[in-house]
Design an enzyme around this catalytic site. Structure first.
Site, PDB file in Angstrom:
ATOM      1  N   ASP A  80      18.693  38.614  47.110  1.00 60.20           N
ATOM      2  CA  ASP A  80      18.328  37.800  48.552  1.00 60.20           C
ATOM      3  C   ASP A  80      18.287  39.144  49.583  1.00 60.20           C
ATOM      4  OD1 ASP A  80      17.777  35.367  47.597  1.00 60.20           O
ATOM      5  OD2 ASP A  80      19.646  34.789  47.904  1.00 60.20           O
ATOM      6  N   ARG A  94      26.559  24.278  61.783  1.00 61.03           N
ATOM      7  CA  ARG A  94      27.003  22.795  62.026  1.00 61.03           C
ATOM      8  C   ARG A  94      28.597  22.936  62.139  1.00 61.03           C
ATOM      9  NH1 ARG A  94      25.045  18.922  57.730  1.00 61.03           N
ATOM     10  NH2 ARG A  94      26.064  20.383  56.389  1.00 61.03           N
ATOM     11  N   LYS A 112      25.535  30.038  43.142  1.00 61.77           N
ATOM     12  CA  LYS A 112      25.146  31.568  43.738  1.00 61.77           C
ATOM     13  C   LYS A 112      26.724  32.100  43.671  1.00 61.77           C
ATOM     14  CE  LYS A 112      21.036  31.729  46.198  1.00 61.77           C
ATOM     15  NZ  LYS A 112      20.106  32.079  47.269  1.00 61.77           N
ATOM     16  N   GLY A 171      25.290  30.942  51.730  1.00 70.30           N
ATOM     17  CA  GLY A 171      24.939  31.986  51.018  1.00 70.30           C
ATOM     18  C   GLY A 171      23.774  33.067  51.665  1.00 70.30           C
TER      19      GLY A 171
HETATM   20  P1  NDP Z   1      23.925  26.914  51.580  1.00 72.81           P
HETATM   21  O1  NDP Z   1      24.177  25.572  50.910  1.00 72.81           O
HETATM   22  O2  NDP Z   1      24.740  27.969  50.968  1.00 72.81           O
HETATM   23  O3  NDP Z   1      23.921  26.751  53.149  1.00 72.81           O
HETATM   24  C1  NDP Z   1      23.628  25.795  53.995  1.00 72.81           C
HETATM   25  C2  NDP Z   1      23.926  26.113  55.377  1.00 72.81           C
HETATM   26  O4  NDP Z   1      22.869  25.395  56.030  1.00 72.81           O
HETATM   27  C3  NDP Z   1      25.174  25.925  55.827  1.00 72.81           C
HETATM   28  O5  NDP Z   1      25.551  26.621  56.864  1.00 72.81           O
HETATM   29  C4  NDP Z   1      25.098  24.089  56.291  1.00 72.81           C
HETATM   30  O6  NDP Z   1      26.123  24.159  57.271  1.00 72.81           O
HETATM   31  C5  NDP Z   1      23.830  24.349  56.808  1.00 72.81           C
HETATM   32  N1  NDP Z   1      23.100  22.903  56.870  1.00 72.81           N
HETATM   33  C6  NDP Z   1      22.910  22.257  55.649  1.00 72.81           C
HETATM   34  N2  NDP Z   1      22.523  21.091  55.835  1.00 72.81           N
HETATM   35  C7  NDP Z   1      22.405  20.928  57.232  1.00 72.81           C
HETATM   36  C8  NDP Z   1      22.173  20.008  58.138  1.00 72.81           C
HETATM   37  N3  NDP Z   1      21.459  18.770  57.857  1.00 72.81           N
HETATM   38  N4  NDP Z   1      22.290  20.018  59.433  1.00 72.81           N
HETATM   39  C9  NDP Z   1      22.856  21.285  59.964  1.00 72.81           C
HETATM   40  N5  NDP Z   1      23.267  22.373  59.071  1.00 72.81           N
HETATM   41  C10 NDP Z   1      22.910  22.177  57.664  1.00 72.81           C
HETATM   42  O7  NDP Z   1      22.359  27.105  51.286  1.00 72.81           O
HETATM   43  P2  NDP Z   1      21.762  28.626  51.266  1.00 72.81           P
HETATM   44  O8  NDP Z   1      22.268  29.631  52.206  1.00 72.81           O
HETATM   45  O9  NDP Z   1      21.596  29.418  49.917  1.00 72.81           O
HETATM   46  O10 NDP Z   1      20.306  28.373  51.541  1.00 72.81           O
HETATM   47  C11 NDP Z   1      19.896  28.287  53.111  1.00 72.81           C
HETATM   48  C12 NDP Z   1      18.395  28.006  53.204  1.00 72.81           C
HETATM   49  O11 NDP Z   1      17.886  29.258  53.073  1.00 72.81           O
HETATM   50  C13 NDP Z   1      17.857  27.196  52.258  1.00 72.81           C
HETATM   51  O12 NDP Z   1      16.663  26.358  53.151  1.00 72.81           O
HETATM   52  C14 NDP Z   1      17.160  27.905  51.253  1.00 72.81           C
HETATM   53  O13 NDP Z   1      16.016  27.539  50.927  1.00 72.81           O
HETATM   54  C15 NDP Z   1      16.841  29.348  52.263  1.00 72.81           C
HETATM   55  N6  NDP Z   1      16.736  30.435  51.247  1.00 72.81           N
HETATM   56  C16 NDP Z   1      15.232  30.936  51.399  1.00 72.81           C
HETATM   57  C17 NDP Z   1      15.258  32.081  50.413  1.00 72.81           C
HETATM   58  C18 NDP Z   1      14.076  32.890  50.457  1.00 72.81           C
HETATM   59  O14 NDP Z   1      13.789  33.748  49.809  1.00 72.81           O
HETATM   60  N7  NDP Z   1      13.055  32.647  51.576  1.00 72.81           N
HETATM   61  C19 NDP Z   1      16.392  32.957  49.829  1.00 72.81           C
HETATM   62  C20 NDP Z   1      17.589  32.111  49.827  1.00 72.81           C
HETATM   63  C21 NDP Z   1      18.003  30.940  50.689  1.00 72.81           C
HETATM   64  P3  NDP Z   1      27.624  23.512  56.815  1.00 72.81           P
HETATM   65  O15 NDP Z   1      28.316  24.917  56.726  1.00 72.81           O
HETATM   66  O16 NDP Z   1      27.982  22.892  58.353  1.00 72.81           O
HETATM   67  O17 NDP Z   1      27.505  22.580  55.777  1.00 72.81           O
END
Ligand code: NDP
Length: 494
Positions: free
Chosen positions: A325, A373, A289, A352
């Site tokens: 989004d 986190r 993205k 994102g």
């Molecule tokens: P990113 O990879 O950009 O960000 C992920 C975030 O989650 C980061 O802040 C990361 O923390 C945190 N994270 C990942 N793994 C863990 C873990 N095991 N424990 C704690 N924190 C964790 O992903 P997106 O922002 O694109 O997507 C996030 C969620 O939103 C996804 O589940 C996605 O499916 C959902 N989503 C849903 C949409 C919808 O239309 N319903 C649209 C877009 C997204 P850190 O910074 O520490 O790595």
């Protein structure tokens, strides 16, 4: 004129005849009987199918070396083909390699019985343009139609196949040139555009990887097809293909929605191939993205503000990025009846999706607290907005409530990840409404905890639906058929 061919892979001749009748009624111009897929194969099967449907059929006995099945053959391959050539099928498919010795004789025999001959070759691996062209020439010299099938693994190879096909159309020789595999589906979509003699489509299960279903191929009809798609890695989990296929079907547009599973290093070459692939729109998902932004010509306001794109509109070489989004989350708040002016919200995550959520909440007038986190990443996200955003550690969060809304924007609890809570339960107890952006599974550990605590709650389903609807509208200028998209999404999540 390209003829639409329904490929029949039934295991008995009775079932093959039934499927063929149905395919012809559903818009196929011809059917292809894949005799190699019958369980037992004898001359009687050829005769009975030729009698009832021969003039609308291609008879094919694909050899095992070229991807065919292994039926129990009562006669030799050569005897079988001799029989097929005398039964009045519209076409008989012969192979450049397996039938090399008999090609001349079989073609003459077929001609006597008013059948035409397709001479085909299925390559085992990708070969470059000049080899493809030589193979087409060899097939064309031996038959009435040349058919070459080449495995392709990415958009670049698919683009090369398309270039050869376009140039070959200028020779006036009847031909088909297919890129096989998911990355090659686009060569099948563009069959008419590329001047192929046939567009093969699956009547039942696909006979070759990347084949279009007959339903989709007939929707494309004789119109100029266009391609929409999803770019990401990995993308098997996504339900966007089903949702957008349903939208194309409901609006009867001649488009398809295809997966493009590409690494960051291939993003630029995919966009470079866009015109050749007739790409009109793309969705972008994890992890591209943000990475795709530098390759785009223009960004819409929300995409520019967030530096993240989930939708691209492609128009004659010009690429414009959008972030639907933002729209999806805003619309989901409306659908859920959540008004957030002056209210307190806790957002978990700093990727994102969290960025889009924070952006909308601030615009709605909410006071936002952020937890993640990695606190450094949360700090950076907070810093990127003009408004004041408090950042708080996950463990500390329960002491900083209450909130009117808690949003999970991490993948914690998503299908394929640990079934864990993204934040300690005492924090959930302090939220009036719990919103998990995850839509698969529909009931995440977070939502189960909210239910136990008696909290109103929502999954990411509505956001998914509305972001998809907005993307569809941007690509097609049509009002999105939201109910058809909703049904398809629900069906895919079952
Ligand atoms: P990113 O990879 O950009 O960000 C992920 C975030 O989650 C980061 O802040 C990361 O923390 C945190 N994270 C990942 N793994 C863990 C873990 N095991 N424990 C704690 N924190 C964790 O992903 P997106 O922002 O694109 O997507 C996030 C969620 O939103 C996804 O589940 C996605 O499916 C959902 N989503 C849903 C949409 C919808 O239309 N319903 C649209 C877009 C997204 P850190 O910074 O520490 O790595």
């Amino acid at each position: 004129m390209t003829k639409l061919v329904g490929v029949i892979t039934a295991e008995t001749s009775g079932e093959a005849a039934r499927q063929a009748q149905a395919a012809l009624q559903r818009g196929a111009d011809l059917v292809e009987f894949r005799f190699d897929r019958l369980r037992d194969l004898g001359p009687a099967d050829v005769r009975s199918l030729a009698r009832s449907l021969g003039r609308r059929a291609i008879a094919t006995l694909r050899s095992p070396d070229e991807g065919g099945g292994r039926p129990r053959l009562a006669v030799t391959r050569s005897t079988f083909l001799r029989e097929a050539c005398q039964r009045g099928f519209a076409y008989v498919d012969l192979e450049l390699d397996a039938d090399s010795k008999d090609l001349g004789e079989l073609r003459a025999l077929a001609k006597r019985y008013r059948s035409r001959v397709i001479v085909s070759r299925h390559c085992r691996k990708f070969v470059g343009s000049s080899r493809i062209r030589e193979t087409l020439d060899a097939c064309a010299a031996a038959g009435d139609v040349a058919k070459v099938v080449v495995p392709v693994t990415d958009a670049r190879e698919a683009g090369e196949v398309i270039d050869v096909a376009r140039a070959y159309a200028g020779t006036g020789k009847a031909h088909v040139l297919i890129g096989v595999g998911p990355a090659g589906t686009v060569t099948r979509v563009l069959a008419r555009d590329l001047g192929f003699a046939f567009q093969y489509a699956a009547v039942g299960p696909e006979a070759a990887s990347g084949q279009l279903p007959l339903r989709t191929a007939s929707r494309l009809g004789a119109r100029d097809a266009f391609v929409l798609g999803l770019v990401g890695h990995p993308i098997q989990h996504s339900i966007s293909p089903q949702v957008h296929e349903a939208a194309l079907e409901a609006t009867d547009l001649p488009g398809v929605y295809l997966p493009f599973d590409v690494d960051a290093s291939d993003l630029e070459s995919l966009l470079d191939s866009a015109d050749r692939l007739r790409l009109r729109g793309l969705n972008v998902t994890i992890p591209h993205k943000e990475g795709i932004v530098p390759f785009l010509d223009e960004l819409d306001g929300d995409a520019e503000r967030l530096g993240a794109v989930n939708t691209i509109v492609l128009d004659r070489g010009w690429t414009k990025g959008f972030n639907t989004d933002v729209y999806g989350f805003r619309m989901s708040l409306r659908t859920l009846g959540l008004r957030l002016g002056e209210r307190r919200a806790l957002v978990i995550g700093a990727g994102g999706a969290a960025k889009a959520v924070v952006h909308v909440l601030l615009r709605e007038g909410a006071r936002v607290m952020l937890s993640n986190r990695s606190l450094a990443r949360a700090d950076a996200l907070a810093y990127s907005f003009d408004e004041r955003i408090e950042v708080v550690g996950l463990e500390e969060a329960p002491r900083r409530g209450p909130w009117d809304l808690l949003v999970n924007a991490t993948p914690v609890g998503m299908a394929g990840h640990d079934a864990a809570l993204p934040i300690p339960e005492p924090a959930i107890a302090k939220a009036s409404f719990v919103y998990d952006l995850i839509y698969n599974p529909p009931e995440t550990p977070l939502l189960q905890s909210a239910a136990r605590l008696g909290k109103p709650r929502a999954s990411g389903f509505e956001m998914l639906l509305h972001q998809a609807a907005r993307s569809f509208e941007l690509w097609t200028d049509r009002e999105p058929p939201i109910e058809a998209m909703r049904r398809a999404a629900k069906e895919s999540l079952r």
